[in-house]
Design a protein around this motif. Structure first.
Motif, PDB file in Angstrom:
ATOM      1  N   ARG A  23     -68.949  16.185  31.315  1.00  0.00           N
ATOM      2  CA  ARG A  23     -68.771  17.528  30.772  1.00  0.00           C
ATOM      3  C   ARG A  23     -68.234  18.506  31.817  1.00  0.00           C
ATOM      4  O   ARG A  23     -67.467  19.408  31.501  1.00  0.00           O
ATOM      5  N   LEU A  24     -68.596  18.293  33.078  1.00  0.00           N
ATOM      6  CA  LEU A  24     -68.178  19.216  34.136  1.00  0.00           C
ATOM      7  C   LEU A  24     -66.960  18.725  34.921  1.00  0.00           C
ATOM      8  O   LEU A  24     -66.552  19.353  35.890  1.00  0.00           O
ATOM      9  N   GLU A  78     -77.195  19.323  37.662  1.00  0.00           N
ATOM     10  CA  GLU A  78     -76.162  20.002  36.890  1.00  0.00           C
ATOM     11  C   GLU A  78     -75.887  21.396  37.461  1.00  0.00           C
ATOM     12  O   GLU A  78     -74.731  21.801  37.622  1.00  0.00           O
ATOM     13  N   GLU A  82     -72.391  22.870  38.987  1.00  0.00           N
ATOM     14  CA  GLU A  82     -71.776  24.097  38.474  1.00  0.00           C
ATOM     15  C   GLU A  82     -71.529  25.128  39.578  1.00  0.00           C
ATOM     16  O   GLU A  82     -70.537  25.842  39.543  1.00  0.00           O
ATOM     17  N   PRO A  89     -64.534  19.467  40.892  1.00  0.00           N
ATOM     18  CA  PRO A  89     -64.530  18.273  40.024  1.00  0.00           C
ATOM     19  C   PRO A  89     -63.399  17.326  40.390  1.00  0.00           C
ATOM     20  O   PRO A  89     -62.348  17.751  40.893  1.00  0.00           O
TER      21      PRO A  89
END
Length: 95
Positions: A23-24, A78, A82, A89
Motif C-alpha cells: 500500500r505504501l 507502518e 510513512e 518507497p
C-alpha cells in the motif's frame, strides 16, 4: 532465546506486513525482518522483539511484539514507513 526469520512469523503477521508495504509502495523483500523471543522461567507472557532493517538505507528499528501487544508492532512499522524512517518507497512513481 529463539530467533525467527520473517518467513517463520505467523501467517497473519506476514500478510499484514505485505499489505502495508504494498500500500505504501515498498517491497517486503527490501527489508530484513526478524524476531527474538525470550522464554521466562516464571510463566509470565513471553517477551518478543521484532527487528526491521532496510539494507539499502541501513535504517533499522525494533518493535515490542510481546504477548498481549498483538500486531501493534505492524502499526508502528507502518508509521515509520510513512514518516520516511526507512527512506523512500522502492516502487516507481507514476510518470
Amino acid at each position: 532465546m529463539a530467533k525467527h526469520l520473517f518467513s517463520q512469523f505467523p501467517e497473519d503477521e506476514q500478510r499484514a506486513v505485505v499489505a502495508v508495504c504494498s500500500r505504501l509502495g515498498f517491497v517486503p523483500d527490501d527489508f530484513e525482518i526478524t524476531d527474538e523471543g525470550f522464554q521466562p522461567d516464571n510463566g509470565d507472557p513471553a517477551p518478543r522483539q521484532v527487528s526491521v532493517r532496510r539494507p539499502a538505507t541501513d535504517a533499522q528499528s525494533a518493535y515490542d511484539a510481546s504477548e498481549g501487544q498483538g500486531p501493534g508492532w505492524i502499526e508502528e512499522f507502518e508509521s515509520d514507513l510513512e514518516c520516511g524512517l526507512f527512506g523512500q518507497p522502492s516502487g516507481h512513481a507514476p510518470a
